[in-house]
Motif scaffolding. Structure first.
Motif, PDB file in Angstrom:
ATOM      1  N   THR A  79       0.903  -1.018   0.046  1.00  0.00           N
ATOM      2  CA  THR A  79      -0.018  -0.083   0.009  1.00  0.00           C
ATOM      3  C   THR A  79       0.862   1.483   0.047  1.00  0.00           C
ATOM      4  OG1 THR A  79      -0.030   0.016   2.213  1.00  0.00           O
ATOM      5  CG2 THR A  79      -1.750  -1.108   1.152  1.00  0.00           C
ATOM      6  N   GLY A  80       0.222   2.370  -0.251  1.00  0.00           N
ATOM      7  CA  GLY A  80       0.970   3.657  -0.145  1.00  0.00           C
ATOM      8  C   GLY A  80       1.060   4.364  -1.588  1.00  0.00           C
ATOM      9  N   VAL A  81       1.954   5.225  -1.709  1.00  0.00           N
ATOM     10  CA  VAL A  81       2.002   6.023  -2.936  1.00  0.00           C
ATOM     11  C   VAL A  81       2.390   5.091  -4.280  1.00  0.00           C
ATOM     12  CG1 VAL A  81       2.809   8.234  -1.826  1.00  0.00           C
ATOM     13  CG2 VAL A  81       4.504   6.561  -2.455  1.00  0.00           C
ATOM     14  N   THR A  82       2.161   5.631  -5.318  1.00  0.00           N
ATOM     15  CA  THR A  82       2.617   4.782  -6.621  1.00  0.00           C
ATOM     16  C   THR A  82       4.018   4.763  -6.626  1.00  0.00           C
ATOM     17  OG1 THR A  82       0.619   6.276  -7.475  1.00  0.00           O
ATOM     18  CG2 THR A  82       2.256   5.038  -9.171  1.00  0.00           C
ATOM     19  N   PRO A  83       4.219   3.443  -7.036  1.00  0.00           N
ATOM     20  CA  PRO A  83       5.912   3.110  -7.114  1.00  0.00           C
ATOM     21  C   PRO A  83       6.399   3.997  -8.069  1.00  0.00           C
ATOM     22  CG  PRO A  83       4.769   0.922  -7.195  1.00  0.00           C
ATOM     23  CD  PRO A  83       3.504   2.296  -7.272  1.00  0.00           C
ATOM     24  N   THR A  84       7.538   4.478  -7.764  1.00  0.00           N
ATOM     25  CA  THR A  84       8.409   5.282  -8.664  1.00  0.00           C
ATOM     26  C   THR A  84       8.711   4.485 -10.233  1.00  0.00           C
ATOM     27  OG1 THR A  84      10.610   4.881  -7.826  1.00  0.00           O
ATOM     28  CG2 THR A  84       9.456   6.756  -6.946  1.00  0.00           C
ATOM     29  N   PRO A  85       9.182   5.173 -11.029  1.00  0.00           N
ATOM     30  CA  PRO A  85       9.714   4.303 -12.176  1.00  0.00           C
ATOM     31  C   PRO A  85      11.135   3.456 -11.860  1.00  0.00           C
ATOM     32  CG  PRO A  85       9.295   6.638 -12.922  1.00  0.00           C
ATOM     33  CD  PRO A  85       8.904   6.479 -11.477  1.00  0.00           C
ATOM     34  N   ALA A  86      12.097   4.114 -10.983  1.00  0.00           N
ATOM     35  CA  ALA A  86      13.152   3.406 -10.479  1.00  0.00           C
ATOM     36  C   ALA A  86      12.406   2.114  -9.830  1.00  0.00           C
ATOM     37  CB  ALA A  86      13.721   4.080  -9.593  1.00  0.00           C
ATOM     38  N   GLU A  87      11.628   2.230  -8.875  1.00  0.00           N
ATOM     39  CA  GLU A  87      11.337   1.065  -7.974  1.00  0.00           C
ATOM     40  C   GLU A  87      10.560  -0.014  -9.029  1.00  0.00           C
ATOM     41  OE1 GLU A  87      10.055   3.032  -3.885  1.00  0.00           O
ATOM     42  OE2 GLU A  87       8.618   3.217  -5.563  1.00  0.00           O
ATOM     43  N   ARG A  88       9.860   0.481  -9.999  1.00  0.00           N
ATOM     44  CA  ARG A  88       9.179  -0.599 -11.050  1.00  0.00           C
ATOM     45  C   ARG A  88      10.306  -1.066 -11.753  1.00  0.00           C
ATOM     46  NH1 ARG A  88       5.592   3.624 -13.882  1.00  0.00           N
ATOM     47  NH2 ARG A  88       5.921   5.249 -12.033  1.00  0.00           N
ATOM     48  N   SER A  89      11.334  -0.491 -12.335  1.00  0.00           N
ATOM     49  CA  SER A  89      12.483  -0.976 -12.932  1.00  0.00           C
ATOM     50  C   SER A  89      13.189  -1.956 -12.150  1.00  0.00           C
ATOM     51  CB  SER A  89      13.505   0.102 -13.491  1.00  0.00           C
ATOM     52  OG  SER A  89      14.375  -0.413 -14.262  1.00  0.00           O
ATOM     53  N   ARG A  90      13.376  -1.767 -11.132  1.00  0.00           N
ATOM     54  CA  ARG A  90      14.180  -2.639  -9.989  1.00  0.00           C
ATOM     55  C   ARG A  90      13.365  -4.103  -9.862  1.00  0.00           C
ATOM     56  NH1 ARG A  90      15.862   1.757  -7.221  1.00  0.00           N
ATOM     57  NH2 ARG A  90      13.941   1.626  -5.892  1.00  0.00           N
ATOM     58  N   ALA A  91      12.092  -3.732  -9.760  1.00  0.00           N
ATOM     59  CA  ALA A  91      11.290  -5.114  -9.653  1.00  0.00           C
ATOM     60  C   ALA A  91      10.936  -5.845 -10.813  1.00  0.00           C
ATOM     61  CB  ALA A  91       9.639  -4.567  -9.349  1.00  0.00           C
ATOM     62  N   LEU A  92      11.120  -5.175 -12.167  1.00  0.00           N
ATOM     63  CA  LEU A  92      11.093  -6.132 -13.482  1.00  0.00           C
ATOM     64  C   LEU A  92      12.520  -6.669 -13.334  1.00  0.00           C
ATOM     65  CD1 LEU A  92       9.363  -3.581 -15.795  1.00  0.00           C
ATOM     66  CD2 LEU A  92       8.625  -5.706 -15.112  1.00  0.00           C
ATOM     67  N   THR A  93      13.583  -6.116 -13.092  1.00  0.00           N
ATOM     68  CA  THR A  93      14.783  -6.638 -13.152  1.00  0.00           C
ATOM     69  C   THR A  93      14.818  -7.914 -12.280  1.00  0.00           C
ATOM     70  OG1 THR A  93      15.870  -4.575 -13.479  1.00  0.00           O
ATOM     71  CG2 THR A  93      17.429  -6.418 -12.571  1.00  0.00           C
ATOM     72  N   ASP A  94      14.180  -7.731 -10.892  1.00  0.00           N
ATOM     73  CA  ASP A  94      14.020  -8.847 -10.096  1.00  0.00           C
ATOM     74  C   ASP A  94      13.412 -10.137 -10.440  1.00  0.00           C
ATOM     75  OD1 ASP A  94      15.635  -7.540  -8.282  1.00  0.00           O
ATOM     76  OD2 ASP A  94      14.038  -7.040  -6.914  1.00  0.00           O
ATOM     77  N   LEU A  95      12.442  -9.647 -11.427  1.00  0.00           N
ATOM     78  CA  LEU A  95      11.571 -10.788 -12.232  1.00  0.00           C
ATOM     79  C   LEU A  95      12.028 -11.324 -13.551  1.00  0.00           C
ATOM     80  CD1 LEU A  95       8.013  -9.042 -11.865  1.00  0.00           C
ATOM     81  CD2 LEU A  95       8.844 -10.992 -10.238  1.00  0.00           C
ATOM     82  N   GLY A  96      13.231 -10.717 -13.728  1.00  0.00           N
ATOM     83  CA  GLY A  96      13.947 -11.528 -15.032  1.00  0.00           C
ATOM     84  C   GLY A  96      13.908 -10.573 -15.964  1.00  0.00           C
ATOM     85  N   PHE A  97      13.231  -9.361 -16.151  1.00  0.00           N
ATOM     86  CA  PHE A  97      12.832  -8.765 -17.275  1.00  0.00           C
ATOM     87  C   PHE A  97      13.515  -7.387 -17.249  1.00  0.00           C
ATOM     88  CE2 PHE A  97       9.657 -11.640 -16.821  1.00  0.00           C
ATOM     89  CZ  PHE A  97       9.374 -12.340 -18.109  1.00  0.00           C
ATOM     90  N   VAL A  98      13.758  -6.872 -18.733  1.00  0.00           N
ATOM     91  CA  VAL A  98      14.347  -5.322 -18.844  1.00  0.00           C
ATOM     92  C   VAL A  98      13.364  -4.630 -19.893  1.00  0.00           C
ATOM     93  CG1 VAL A  98      16.688  -6.040 -18.248  1.00  0.00           C
ATOM     94  CG2 VAL A  98      15.683  -6.229 -20.665  1.00  0.00           C
ATOM     95  N   PHE A  99      13.429  -3.325 -19.916  1.00  0.00           N
ATOM     96  CA  PHE A  99      12.494  -2.567 -21.046  1.00  0.00           C
ATOM     97  C   PHE A  99      13.227  -2.909 -22.548  1.00  0.00           C
ATOM     98  CE2 PHE A  99      12.638   0.598 -17.118  1.00  0.00           C
ATOM     99  CZ  PHE A  99      11.265   0.183 -16.947  1.00  0.00           C
ATOM    100  N   THR A 100      12.217  -2.914 -23.415  1.00  0.00           N
ATOM    101  CA  THR A 100      12.717  -2.886 -24.695  1.00  0.00           C
ATOM    102  C   THR A 100      13.121  -1.630 -25.072  1.00  0.00           C
ATOM    103  OG1 THR A 100      10.550  -2.555 -25.525  1.00  0.00           O
ATOM    104  CG2 THR A 100      11.085  -4.730 -25.190  1.00  0.00           C
ATOM    105  N   ASP A 101      14.098  -1.481 -26.241  1.00  0.00           N
ATOM    106  CA  ASP A 101      14.722  -0.393 -26.495  1.00  0.00           C
ATOM    107  C   ASP A 101      13.729   0.740 -26.802  1.00  0.00           C
ATOM    108  OD1 ASP A 101      17.259  -1.606 -26.594  1.00  0.00           O
ATOM    109  OD2 ASP A 101      17.090  -1.784 -28.757  1.00  0.00           O
ATOM    110  N   GLY A 102      13.667   2.075 -26.242  1.00  0.00           N
ATOM    111  CA  GLY A 102      12.805   3.136 -26.300  1.00  0.00           C
ATOM    112  C   GLY A 102      11.625   2.887 -25.496  1.00  0.00           C
ATOM    113  N   ALA A 103      11.199   1.837 -24.872  1.00  0.00           N
ATOM    114  CA  ALA A 103       9.994   1.764 -23.985  1.00  0.00           C
ATOM    115  C   ALA A 103       9.972   2.585 -22.943  1.00  0.00           C
ATOM    116  CB  ALA A 103      10.121   0.303 -23.355  1.00  0.00           C
ATOM    117  N   GLU A 104       8.887   3.107 -22.757  1.00  0.00           N
ATOM    118  CA  GLU A 104       8.529   4.074 -21.741  1.00  0.00           C
ATOM    119  C   GLU A 104       7.004   3.736 -21.115  1.00  0.00           C
ATOM    120  OE1 GLU A 104       8.402   8.142 -22.956  1.00  0.00           O
ATOM    121  OE2 GLU A 104      10.303   8.026 -23.990  1.00  0.00           O
TER     122      GLU A 104
END
Length: 94
Positions: A36-61
């Protein structure tokens, strides 16, 4: 390299991020709970994706979309959904 959509949504004040894997049952989709709480920051979301084994595709936003909980009821609560294109860090399905 397979592309997937990662999504971030909130229900009951709890944020969850998951990666949609077509052809895989929903309970088996990789997911991360922010709690719960505030919306996760882009950095927090990126770290979570990395922990799940994924990365952004080129140019993805991240993009945001709103939708009504009751599609035919304009007085129902509005939900927010964020999404971004990702791929597996190792090139597989993950």
């Amino acid at each position: 390299m397979s592309e997937h959509t990662a999504q971030l949504s909130s229900r009951g004040g709890r944020w969850i991020q998951y990666v949609v894997l077509m052809g895989v049952p929903v309970p088996q989709w990789p997911e991360h709970h922010f709690g719960t709480g505030v919306t996760p920051t882009p950095a927090e979301r990126s770290r979570a994706l990395t922990d799940l084994g994924f990365v952004f595709t080129d140019g993805a936003e991240w993009a945001w979309e709103e939708y009504s909980e009751g599609p035919d009821d304009d007085s129902s609560p509005v939900r927010l959904l964020a999404f971004v294109q990702v791929c597996s860090r190792d090139g597989g399905l993950s």
